[in-house]
Design a protein around this motif. Structure first.
Motif, PDB file in Angstrom:
ATOM      1  N   LEU A 165       2.431   5.330  26.054  1.00  0.00           N
ATOM      2  CA  LEU A 165       2.554   4.523  24.844  1.00  0.00           C
ATOM      3  C   LEU A 165       3.957   3.954  24.716  1.00  0.00           C
ATOM      4  O   LEU A 165       4.932   4.584  25.132  1.00  0.00           O
ATOM      5  N   ASP A 166       4.014   2.791  24.104  1.00  0.00           N
ATOM      6  CA  ASP A 166       5.310   2.146  23.868  1.00  0.00           C
ATOM      7  C   ASP A 166       5.315   1.612  22.447  1.00  0.00           C
ATOM      8  O   ASP A 166       4.336   1.011  21.999  1.00  0.00           O
ATOM      9  N   LYS A 167       6.432   1.894  21.742  1.00  0.00           N
ATOM     10  CA  LYS A 167       6.608   1.316  20.399  1.00  0.00           C
ATOM     11  C   LYS A 167       7.791   0.355  20.471  1.00  0.00           C
ATOM     12  O   LYS A 167       8.915   0.730  20.105  1.00  0.00           O
ATOM     13  N   PRO A 168       7.573  -0.865  20.975  1.00  0.00           N
ATOM     14  CA  PRO A 168       8.699  -1.775  21.212  1.00  0.00           C
ATOM     15  C   PRO A 168       9.513  -2.113  19.962  1.00  0.00           C
ATOM     16  O   PRO A 168      10.725  -2.322  20.056  1.00  0.00           O
ATOM     17  N   GLU A 169       8.865  -2.124  18.811  1.00  0.00           N
ATOM     18  CA  GLU A 169       9.573  -2.453  17.552  1.00  0.00           C
ATOM     19  C   GLU A 169      10.701  -1.485  17.234  1.00  0.00           C
ATOM     20  O   GLU A 169      11.623  -1.820  16.496  1.00  0.00           O
ATOM     21  N   ARG A 170      10.593  -0.270  17.760  1.00  0.00           N
ATOM     22  CA  ARG A 170      11.543   0.783  17.380  1.00  0.00           C
ATOM     23  C   ARG A 170      12.741   0.907  18.318  1.00  0.00           C
ATOM     24  O   ARG A 170      13.599   1.766  18.109  1.00  0.00           O
ATOM     25  N   ARG A 171      12.788   0.039  19.342  1.00  0.00           N
ATOM     26  CA  ARG A 171      13.801   0.211  20.378  1.00  0.00           C
ATOM     27  C   ARG A 171      15.233   0.056  19.867  1.00  0.00           C
ATOM     28  O   ARG A 171      15.557  -0.906  19.193  1.00  0.00           O
TER      29      ARG A 171
ATOM     30  N   SER B  85       0.881  -0.718  24.179  1.00  0.00           N
ATOM     31  CA  SER B  85       1.931  -0.993  23.187  1.00  0.00           C
ATOM     32  C   SER B  85       1.295  -0.770  21.828  1.00  0.00           C
ATOM     33  O   SER B  85       0.210  -1.293  21.551  1.00  0.00           O
ATOM     34  N   ILE B  86       1.966   0.009  20.998  1.00  0.00           N
ATOM     35  CA  ILE B  86       1.375   0.346  19.693  1.00  0.00           C
ATOM     36  C   ILE B  86       2.335  -0.025  18.565  1.00  0.00           C
ATOM     37  O   ILE B  86       3.532  -0.137  18.783  1.00  0.00           O
ATOM     38  N   PRO B  87       1.790  -0.201  17.357  1.00  0.00           N
ATOM     39  CA  PRO B  87       2.658  -0.495  16.214  1.00  0.00           C
ATOM     40  C   PRO B  87       3.513   0.713  15.822  1.00  0.00           C
ATOM     41  O   PRO B  87       3.298   1.821  16.324  1.00  0.00           O
ATOM     42  N   ASP B  88       4.447   0.481  14.934  1.00  0.00           N
ATOM     43  CA  ASP B  88       5.381   1.525  14.511  1.00  0.00           C
ATOM     44  C   ASP B  88       4.693   2.527  13.584  1.00  0.00           C
ATOM     45  O   ASP B  88       4.870   2.492  12.368  1.00  0.00           O
ATOM     46  N   LYS B  89       3.897   3.392  14.192  1.00  0.00           N
ATOM     47  CA  LYS B  89       3.212   4.458  13.451  1.00  0.00           C
ATOM     48  C   LYS B  89       3.436   5.771  14.187  1.00  0.00           C
ATOM     49  O   LYS B  89       3.579   5.772  15.405  1.00  0.00           O
TER      50      LYS B  89
END
Ligand code: IMP
Ligand code: MG
Length: 175
Positions: free
Chosen positions: A127-133, A145-149
């Protein structure tokens, strides 16, 4: 306390994606041996299933780093809790992670492993949470790729629970 878990990625979808990833890795590493490094504990379910889908020779090692307590927020502190058993000299290393969130853990780990003279180092995550990088890391293989949850299952925990769920779920009220 009982939390509610909502399914985000079903067992069937996770299995199918891991099969595809294994096929891709087998193509990319044709003629080589791939040295899988599991980041404990979260990566263990993914690594076992992925390894079974890789058709080139595989060796495995395990390490444990900690950047999180029993909390859902990063402490920003990364330390090696358990180091690898084997050297990396000349090996084609594939780090297998459960999830990349801020990227802190992996950017630290890659730096350490590069210094041990492997032939190559690549990164594979379920899993990857790209928004949180926060730290930039190059990820070679991403399952989803998953949302920031905040998610659990398939190795991922919430206060050490739910690692054994065969799907990826979202914990209600964990954010
Ligand atoms: P990073 O250093 O912020 O990229 O953190 C990566 C590690 O944090 C992962 O290997 C997990 O152990 C943990 N983590 C990050 N997001 C989640 C989540 O949504 N559920 C469970 N563990 C998580
Ligand atoms: Mg982890």
């Amino acid at each position: 306390m009982a939390e509610t878990i909502n399914v985000l990625i079903s067992e069937k979808d996770v299995e199918e994606r891991i099969r595809e990833m294994g096929e891709q890795i087998s193509k990319d590493y044709a003629g080589k041996q791939v040295h899988l490094i599991c980041v404990l504990k979260g990566g263990v379910f993914f690594m076992c299933d992925l390894a079974k889908r890789i058709s080139v020779p595989v060796s495995m090692d395990f390490m444990s780093v900690s950047s999180y307590g029993d909390d859902t927020k990063s402490s920003g502190v990364v330390k090696i809790v358990k180091d690898l058993d084997e050297h990396l000299e000349g090996k084609d290393v594939l780090i297998v992670e459960d999830i990349i969130d801020s990227g802190r853990t992996l950017s630290y780990l890659i730096d350490i492993l590069q210094k041990r003279n492997p032939n190559s180092v690549r990164l594979c995550t379920l899993l990857d949470k790209p928004e949180r990088r926060v730290k930039d890391v190059k990820v070679d293989y991403v399952g989803f790729s998953i949302p920031d949850k905040f998610v659990v299952g398939y190795g991922l925990d919430y206060a050490q629970k739910y690692r054994n769920l065969p799907y990826i779920g979202v914990v209600e009220g964990a954010e």
